[in-house]
Motif scaffolding. Structure first.
Motif, mmCIF file in Angstrom:
data_model
loop_
_atom_site.group_PDB
_atom_site.id
_atom_site.type_symbol
_atom_site.label_atom_id
_atom_site.label_comp_id
_atom_site.label_asym_id
_atom_site.label_seq_id
_atom_site.Cartn_x
_atom_site.Cartn_y
_atom_site.Cartn_z
ATOM 1 N N UNK A 54 26.030 14.997 9.859
ATOM 2 C CA UNK A 54 26.112 13.567 10.158
ATOM 3 C C UNK A 54 26.794 13.298 11.499
ATOM 4 N N UNK A 55 27.293 14.347 12.154
ATOM 5 C CA UNK A 55 27.872 14.187 13.491
ATOM 6 C C UNK A 55 29.361 13.962 13.542
ATOM 7 N N UNK A 56 30.061 14.257 12.439
ATOM 8 C CA UNK A 56 31.517 14.091 12.440
ATOM 9 C C UNK A 56 32.185 15.399 12.035
ATOM 10 N N UNK A 57 33.461 15.504 12.352
ATOM 11 C CA UNK A 57 34.251 16.700 12.082
ATOM 12 C C UNK A 57 34.989 16.552 10.752
ATOM 13 N N UNK A 58 34.695 17.410 9.768
ATOM 14 C CA UNK A 58 35.396 17.316 8.476
ATOM 15 C C UNK A 58 36.914 17.439 8.605
ATOM 16 N N UNK A 59 37.389 18.110 9.637
ATOM 17 C CA UNK A 59 38.819 18.285 9.844
ATOM 18 C C UNK A 59 39.547 17.022 10.252
ATOM 19 N N UNK A 60 38.809 15.957 10.569
ATOM 20 C CA UNK A 60 39.436 14.693 10.980
ATOM 21 C C UNK A 60 39.574 13.709 9.820
#
Length: 175
Positions: A54-60
């Motif tokens: 989806x274009x996002x970082x799970x770590x954020x």
């Protein structure tokens, strides 16, 4: 930057009338309502590989609004280089979203073969936000996208980002 203005934030306040009993008295019969089922939690139910797609970082990952839990909601957000997205669940209805002052420009949309209602937030003069609310058995699931304030170059319409991210996220949402 989190989207505090995007969701309907109605804090539920339970007030219980409690009467004290003197020694030897019995308390009046109390009828309790059935507990509401737990809301679907996007933080625990959306897989990391889906978030990356989806274009996002799970770590954020950030829970709540700006890290603050909201009564009656499960909220989880993530950031990517061009936008951030937030998934909200609540037992509120689609009609409540449509009637909330400040939610405007509702339109029918279909994302990943699921019908929803796209809307904007009144006063979003930068065209930074886009939201879609999907009816669900528990109430609604809302997907919101916020254009990055720090991205280089021109940004796409946030609803275009929402369509792309939603194509991979929406299949993970509860029906």
């Amino acid at each position: 930057m989190k989207r505090a203005g995007t969701a309907v934030l109605v804090a539920g306040l339970a007030v219980a009338g409690l009467a004290g009993c003197a020694a030897g008295e019995t308390s009046p019969e109390v009828t309790t309502a059935a507990a509401k089922p737990a809301l679907w939690n996007p933080c625990t139910e959306i897989a990391d590989d889906v978030l990356r797609a989806a274009g996002v970082d799970p770590g954020t990952e950030e829970t709540g609004l700006a890290g603050v839990p909201q009564s009656g909601w499960e909220i989880c957000g993530w950031r990517g280089p061009e936008y951030s997205l937030t998934v909200y669940t609540t037992d509120k209805t689609l009609a409540q979203f449509e009637q909330k002052p400040g939610n405007i420009n509702f339109a029918d949309v279909t994302i990943a073969n699921r019908s929803g209602r796209q809307f904007r937030i009144e006063g979003d003069t930068r065209n930074a936000f886009c939201d879609v609310v999907f009816p669900a058995s528990q109430g609604v699931v809302q997907l919101g996208v916020n254009n990055s304030a720090i991205a280089d170059g021109p940004l796409d319409d946030p609803c275009a980002y929402l369509q792309r991210a939603g194509a991979v996220l929406v299949p993970a949402f509860p029906k």
